[in-house]
Enzyme design. Structure first.
Site, mmCIF file in Angstrom:
data_model
loop_
_atom_site.group_PDB
_atom_site.id
_atom_site.type_symbol
_atom_site.label_atom_id
_atom_site.label_comp_id
_atom_site.label_asym_id
_atom_site.label_seq_id
_atom_site.Cartn_x
_atom_site.Cartn_y
_atom_site.Cartn_z
ATOM 1 N N GLY A 1 0.849 -1.198 0.000
ATOM 2 C CA GLY A 1 0.000 0.000 0.000
ATOM 3 C C GLY A 1 0.878 1.239 0.000
ATOM 4 C CG HIS A 2 3.204 2.163 3.493
ATOM 5 N ND1 HIS A 2 3.160 1.005 4.229
ATOM 6 C CD2 HIS A 2 2.644 3.129 4.266
ATOM 7 C CE1 HIS A 2 2.608 1.261 5.409
ATOM 8 N NE2 HIS A 2 2.277 2.536 5.460
ATOM 9 C CD GLN B 1 -0.532 9.637 13.623
ATOM 10 O OE1 GLN B 1 0.235 10.466 13.125
ATOM 11 N NE2 GLN B 1 -1.185 8.750 12.890
HETATM 12 P P1 AMP Z 1 0.571 4.778 7.765
HETATM 13 O O1 AMP Z 1 1.977 4.305 7.727
HETATM 14 O O2 AMP Z 1 -0.414 3.723 8.179
HETATM 15 O O3 AMP Z 1 0.405 6.075 8.510
HETATM 16 O O4 AMP Z 1 0.186 5.087 6.262
HETATM 17 C C1 AMP Z 1 0.938 5.980 5.491
HETATM 18 C C2 AMP Z 1 0.161 6.304 4.246
HETATM 19 O O5 AMP Z 1 -0.035 5.109 3.493
HETATM 20 C C3 AMP Z 1 -1.223 6.889 4.536
HETATM 21 O O6 AMP Z 1 -1.485 7.933 3.635
HETATM 22 C C4 AMP Z 1 -2.132 5.707 4.324
HETATM 23 O O7 AMP Z 1 -3.436 6.075 3.939
HETATM 24 C C5 AMP Z 1 -1.407 4.985 3.193
HETATM 25 N N1 AMP Z 1 -1.817 3.571 3.166
HETATM 26 C C6 AMP Z 1 -1.763 2.685 4.189
HETATM 27 N N2 AMP Z 1 -2.275 1.498 3.799
HETATM 28 C C7 AMP Z 1 -2.668 1.649 2.512
HETATM 29 C C8 AMP Z 1 -3.287 0.800 1.553
HETATM 30 N N3 AMP Z 1 -3.617 -0.462 1.833
HETATM 31 N N4 AMP Z 1 -3.535 1.303 0.318
HETATM 32 C C9 AMP Z 1 -3.220 2.585 0.008
HETATM 33 N N5 AMP Z 1 -2.639 3.439 0.870
HETATM 34 C C10 AMP Z 1 -2.363 2.982 2.100
#
Ligand code: AMP
Length: 280
Positions: free
Chosen positions: A36-37, A61
């Protein structure tokens, strides 16, 4: 790829890029990186001269100390992945580098932060705004990339830019990346056992199936159907399921109220809190 942990070092690098007229893209993350990242990073690399990815588990947060303590941290693997994707800088600061003194700023995103995650996680979006604005100030990006997985967060970041003076910065929303099973990729999935991961597929399945019943059910019935379907699966408990106008995030009671209905859900599987959403 350069790994930078000092804010001052990154600021020097950014002013150098700006002097050269290079465009800068930023992907804020909390690490434990997955595909995803990676989708955000690939887009950032493709669309900017310089791609900076921050890896920072932001304490302000988290409103649950256990969630913060158990959040997965895998910096070495993260840097390997980022290098392979063509990122130029991984910014992995300590808490002191981001917050040299306590951040007491209060942001107001009314009414976007008064629904869903807002009341469930008091202070969460204020903490998100603190860290993201700080990262914007340090990296001065032309574009910043956020996932639709955190649908409410994306809307709030757009509002932060509009309301708090980041008008020249383009926020790029990126679609949810899922496993083949449908499960939305999340760093928190690392805390699920194999059997829990199979159970968790029930969340996206219920969301996808609810698209098919939309024509024969009203909003309240659709919401109830999703909640009942997921709660009937052993081990899962829905915290909330809201169907909202995707622009205002306000709950709708009639499909006709918006051309952009989005269903947003959070579910507890054991003590792991999972979120997902679907566009109807
Ligand atoms: P996080 O590390 O969870 O704070 O996520 C960092 C970024 O990656 C944020 O903008 C999330 O929305 C994005 N993100 C996390 N998981 C996914 C996913 N499965 N698909 C798309 N973007 C994602």
């Amino acid at each position: 790829m350069k790994v930078i942990s000092a804010t001052s070092e990154l600021e020097v690098a950014v002013s150098f890029f700006k002097e050269l007229g290079l465009t800068v893209g930023l992907v804020p993350t909390m690490g434990a990186l997955h595909n995803g990242h990676a989708s955000l990073v690939k887009k950032c690399v493709a669309e900017n001269d310089v791609c900076i990815v921050s890896v920072f588990v932001n304490p302000t947060q988290f409103n649950n100390a256990n969630d913060l303590a158990t959040y997965p941290r895998t910096l070495e693997a993260d840097c390997k992945l980022l290098e392979s994707l063509g990122a130029n800088i991984a910014f992995a600061p300590t808490v002191d580098q981001i917050y040299p003194y306590p951040d007491t700023r209060q942001f107001d995103f009314t009414p976007l932060d008064k629904v869903m995650e807002g009341p469930m996680r008091p202070g969460h979006f204020n903490g998100v705004a603190q860290v993201v604005s700080r990262l914007f100030d340090i990296t001065k990006p032309n574009r910043a990339y956020f996932g639709e997985k955190d649908f409410q967060q994306l809307a709030i970041i757009r509002e932060m830019c509009r309301k708090y003076g980041y008008n020249d910065l383009e926020i790029v929303g990126c679609p949810i990346v899922r496993e083949e099973s449908g499960l939305a990729l999340s760093s928190r999935n690392a805390r699920l056992s194999d059997s829990q991961k199979k159970t968790a597929v029930g969340i996206s399945k219920a969301l996808f199936d609810s698209k098919n019943i939309k024509n024969s059910k009203n909003v309240a019935e659709t919401k109830q159907w999703v909640v009942d379907t997921i709660n009937a699966i052993d081990g899962m408990e829905v915290e909330y399921y809201e169907i909202v106008d995707g622009n205002t995030l306000q709950p709708i009671s009639d499909w006709k109220e918006t051309s952009y209905p989005v269903g947003c859900i959070t579910v507890y599987l054991g003590d792991v809190r999972l979120i997902d959403n679907i566009k109807y």
